[in-house]
Design an enzyme around this catalytic site. Structure first.
Site, PDB file in Angstrom:
ATOM      1  CE  LYS A 131      -1.937  -5.216   3.661  1.00 43.68           C
ATOM      2  NZ  LYS A 131      -1.437  -5.470   2.216  1.00 43.68           N
ATOM      3  N   GLY A 147       2.904   0.119   3.504  1.00 43.90           N
ATOM      4  CA  GLY A 147       2.411   1.243   2.970  1.00 43.90           C
ATOM      5  C   GLY A 147       0.759   1.160   2.788  1.00 43.90           C
TER       6      GLY A 147
HETATM    7  P1  GDP Z   1      -2.038  -2.006   0.941  1.00 41.64           P
HETATM    8  O1  GDP Z   1      -0.907  -1.935   1.120  1.00 41.64           O
HETATM    9  O2  GDP Z   1      -2.835  -3.328   1.027  1.00 41.64           O
HETATM   10  O3  GDP Z   1      -3.100  -1.066   1.909  1.00 41.64           O
HETATM   11  O4  GDP Z   1      -2.557  -1.367  -0.367  1.00 41.64           O
HETATM   12  P2  GDP Z   1      -1.591  -0.071  -1.157  1.00 41.64           P
HETATM   13  O5  GDP Z   1      -2.312   1.255  -0.541  1.00 41.64           O
HETATM   14  O6  GDP Z   1      -0.400  -0.198  -1.003  1.00 41.64           O
HETATM   15  O7  GDP Z   1      -1.889  -0.508  -2.764  1.00 41.64           O
HETATM   16  C1  GDP Z   1      -3.387  -0.184  -3.014  1.00 41.64           C
HETATM   17  C2  GDP Z   1      -3.275   0.935  -4.219  1.00 41.64           C
HETATM   18  O8  GDP Z   1      -4.560   0.730  -4.915  1.00 41.64           O
HETATM   19  C3  GDP Z   1      -3.695   2.249  -3.538  1.00 41.64           C
HETATM   20  O9  GDP Z   1      -3.042   3.284  -4.349  1.00 41.64           O
HETATM   21  C4  GDP Z   1      -5.001   2.152  -3.286  1.00 41.64           C
HETATM   22  O10 GDP Z   1      -5.417   3.679  -3.218  1.00 41.64           O
HETATM   23  C5  GDP Z   1      -5.636   1.678  -4.596  1.00 41.64           C
HETATM   24  N1  GDP Z   1      -7.060   0.899  -4.551  1.00 41.64           N
HETATM   25  C6  GDP Z   1      -7.658   0.373  -3.487  1.00 41.64           C
HETATM   26  N2  GDP Z   1      -8.566  -0.377  -4.088  1.00 41.64           N
HETATM   27  C7  GDP Z   1      -8.968   0.230  -5.354  1.00 41.64           C
HETATM   28  C8  GDP Z   1      -9.738  -0.293  -6.270  1.00 41.64           C
HETATM   29  O11 GDP Z   1     -10.830  -0.837  -6.076  1.00 41.64           O
HETATM   30  N3  GDP Z   1      -9.566   0.164  -7.573  1.00 41.64           N
HETATM   31  C9  GDP Z   1      -8.494   1.039  -7.842  1.00 41.64           C
HETATM   32  N4  GDP Z   1      -8.397   1.594  -9.162  1.00 41.64           N
HETATM   33  N5  GDP Z   1      -7.487   1.211  -6.963  1.00 41.64           N
HETATM   34  C10 GDP Z   1      -7.643   0.920  -5.833  1.00 41.64           C
HETATM   35  P1  IMO Z   2       1.923  -3.605   2.445  1.00 47.82           P
HETATM   36  O1  IMO Z   2       1.517  -3.807   3.947  1.00 47.82           O
HETATM   37  C1  IMO Z   2       4.222  -5.300  -0.839  1.00 47.82           C
HETATM   38  C2  IMO Z   2       8.327  -7.192   0.337  1.00 47.82           C
HETATM   39  C3  IMO Z   2       9.375  -6.473  -0.253  1.00 47.82           C
HETATM   40  C4  IMO Z   2      10.070  -7.644  -0.390  1.00 47.82           C
HETATM   41  C5  IMO Z   2       9.873  -8.413   0.677  1.00 47.82           C
HETATM   42  C6  IMO Z   2      10.786  -8.491   2.054  1.00 47.82           C
HETATM   43  O2  IMO Z   2       1.865  -2.409   1.988  1.00 47.82           O
HETATM   44  O3  IMO Z   2       1.069  -4.547   1.559  1.00 47.82           O
HETATM   45  P2  IMO Z   2      11.228  -6.361   3.720  1.00 47.82           P
HETATM   46  O4  IMO Z   2      11.496  -4.931   3.428  1.00 47.82           O
HETATM   47  O5  IMO Z   2      10.037  -6.479   4.526  1.00 47.82           O
HETATM   48  O6  IMO Z   2      12.238  -7.228   4.518  1.00 47.82           O
HETATM   49  O7  IMO Z   2      11.168  -6.826   2.071  1.00 47.82           O
HETATM   50  O8  IMO Z   2       8.524  -8.070   1.130  1.00 47.82           O
HETATM   51  N1  IMO Z   2       7.291  -6.160   0.952  1.00 47.82           N
HETATM   52  C7  IMO Z   2       5.979  -5.570   0.659  1.00 47.82           C
HETATM   53  N2  IMO Z   2       5.508  -5.931  -0.437  1.00 47.82           N
HETATM   54  N3  IMO Z   2       3.509  -4.750   0.294  1.00 47.82           N
HETATM   55  C8  IMO Z   2       4.147  -4.570   1.467  1.00 47.82           C
HETATM   56  O9  IMO Z   2       3.651  -4.012   2.495  1.00 47.82           O
HETATM   57  C9  IMO Z   2       5.317  -5.061   1.647  1.00 47.82           C
HETATM   58  N4  IMO Z   2       6.155  -5.094   2.581  1.00 47.82           N
HETATM   59  C10 IMO Z   2       7.450  -5.633   2.195  1.00 47.82           C
HETATM   60  O10 IMO Z   2       9.063  -5.726  -1.669  1.00 47.82           O
HETATM   61  O11 IMO Z   2       9.880  -8.487  -1.692  1.00 47.82           O
HETATM   62 MG    MG Z   3       1.066  -1.496   0.424  1.00 51.93          MG
END
Ligand code: GDP
Ligand code: IMO
Ligand code: MG
Length: 423
Positions: A16, A40
């Protein structure tokens, strides 16, 4: 570009942050509407990598206003740290960040209760950031909002009432020491003073901006299957991560929202406990976790990985009203000779084609798959849809057909530039 909600269609971490960053370019304001620093969101710009926990991912685009809405739960210490980290990297925050005065505040007793409950037998696998206990207080009408924190008399009274109850629970149920009124009062009064300049009525700000035809991007945190109403309850977070949360979590009416975009990872991941029908066996798990760098952006925990589950994403399309889809991390599947897409669950001789909310079905069902050939070619340098290997296109077409929803963007790497449109 009208007012758009960007929502995670699986169990979070769909990418996202990257997608919000891309869409922010054409938005005027970016608003978080739920969750807290359990999120995160990673944005990679060339050699720089940013992980946003509370501040909207739009902050990396100069001049965009970023809003932390009333539906977010805010740990002020974590927010101040995030502001400091971003400022040290040259990102201007002052005058751009607005925090809702109605947002609820996370206190150390929320984190303590989260930790203690997690230590008990039936774990959720939370991030231990105090999210659940803070939302519980909000629903129980005990919570402390920023507007309360800024009024000394109100804050004193509410903190006292909360500590009377929380310290009782901590000592009587968990046998641990409670918190001191004076210490918390001083600590949080200091936070309030430092954050005062950001706190305002963000509902007014957003609605005023919409009246003036400025464009708002709503940034969902977590994902649909972690939504407290529509997810794999009780293995969920404590807020409405789905698109409906954008309205309640900001005070912008649903009629003002024009479009919902779902972010969908080309496979599936989840962090923490709970059912995961398409979870990989050990070997494949290691392979994809390593290739996709599937480790939590907030807690560093290894993410569980599995095949694409169309039952899950179909459910997401429905409950969010998703209009268009962005598929991320397609490149991670470059290494596979064949791919599976789950199209049904089988449980006790019954076939499920729609998402079952019964946790027993989800935990013990047998996923039924369609198998497709892989492409076994590096896609990370690909700049347009037409240049994708044929089997990669077929994989996307299959997903689009099952979901009956248009894929508009495809991501093949973490960098801003590794993205192209479907057309
Ligand atoms: P979010 O919580 O939905 O914002 O996603 P996160 O940042 O927690 O996790 C997504 C991870 O995948 C991050 O490390 C990004 O840098 C990485 N990422 C996003 N898009 C791509 C993609 O198309 N390919 C790869 N290999 N990594 C990606
Ligand atoms: P983003 O926005 C993935 C998960 C936790 C746990 C459950 C409840 O980066 O996609 P909490 O601390 O919210 O009470 O935990 O939700 N969880 C996530 N998993 N991405 C997240 O955020 C999360 N935020 C919470 O691992 O299973
Ligand atoms: Mg995340």
């Amino acid at each position: 570009m009208p007012n758009i909600v960007i929502v995670g269609a699986q169990w979070g971490d769909e990418g996202k942050g990257k997608v919000i960053d891309i869409f922010s370019k054409k938005a005027d304001l970016v608003a978080r509407y739920q969750g807290g620093n359990n999120a995160g969101h990673t944005v990679v710009i060339g050699k720089d990598s940013f992980i946003l926990h509370l501040i909207p991912s739009g902050i990396l685009h100069k001049g965009k206003s970023c809003i932390i809405g009333n539906g977010v739960v805010v740990d002020p210490k974590a927010l101040l740290e995030e502001i400091k980290t971003l400022e040290s990297k040259g990102i201007k925050i002052s005058g751009r960040l607005l925090v809702s005065r109605n947002a609820h505040v996370i206190f150390p007793y929320h984190k303590k209760l989260d930790e203690l409950r997690e230590a008990k037998k039936k774990k959720i696998g939370t991030t231990k950031k105090g999210i659940g206990p803070c939302y519980a207080d909000k629903a129980a009408r005990l919570g402390i909002r920023f507007v309360d924190l800024l009024d000394d008399e109100v804050f004193k009274e509410k903190l006292k009432n909360n500590l009377d109850e929380k310290n009782d629970i901590l000592s009587k149920i968990y046998g641990v020491e409670g918190f001191s009124f004076n210490e918390l009062y001083n600590e949080y009064t200091d936070y309030a003073n430092r954050l005062k300049k950001y706190i305002c009525d963000t509902t007014l700000v957003l609605n005023d901006a919409i009246k003036k035809r400025r464009r708002v991007l709503f940034e969902g945190a977590q994902g649909t299957l972690l939504d407290v109403d529509h997810g794999t309850y009780p293995f969920v977070t404590s807020s409405n991560a789905t698109a409906g949360g954008a309205a309640t979590g900001t005070g912008v009416g649903p009629t003002k929202i024009d479009k919902v975009i779902g972010v969908v990872k080309a496979y599936t991941t989840r962090v923490g406990e709970g059912p995961f029908p398409t979870e990989f066996p050990k070997d494949l798990m290691e392979k994809i976790r390593t290739k996709g760098n599937e480790f939590g952006a907030t807690t560093g925990r290894p993410r569980r990985c599995g095949w694409f589950d169309s039952i899950v994403v179909k459910h997401s399309v429905m409950v969010n009203g998703i209009d268009e889809i962005v598929v991320t991390k397609l490149d991670v599947l470059d290494c596979l000779g064949s791919l599976k897409i789950c199209t049904a669950y089988k449980f006790e001789d019954k076939i499920y084609k729609d998402f079952p909310s019964d946790i027993r079905v989800l935990s013990d069902c047998e996923p039924m798959y369609e198998e497709l050939p892989g492409w076994e070619k590096d896609t990370t340098g690909i700049k347009s849809y037409s240049c994708l290997p044929k089997n990669a296109k077929n994989y996307l077409k299959k997903i689009q057909k099952i979901l009956d929803t248009k894929i508009v963007l495809v991501s093949v790497g973490s960098d801003r530039k590794q993205t192209f449109s479907r057309e």
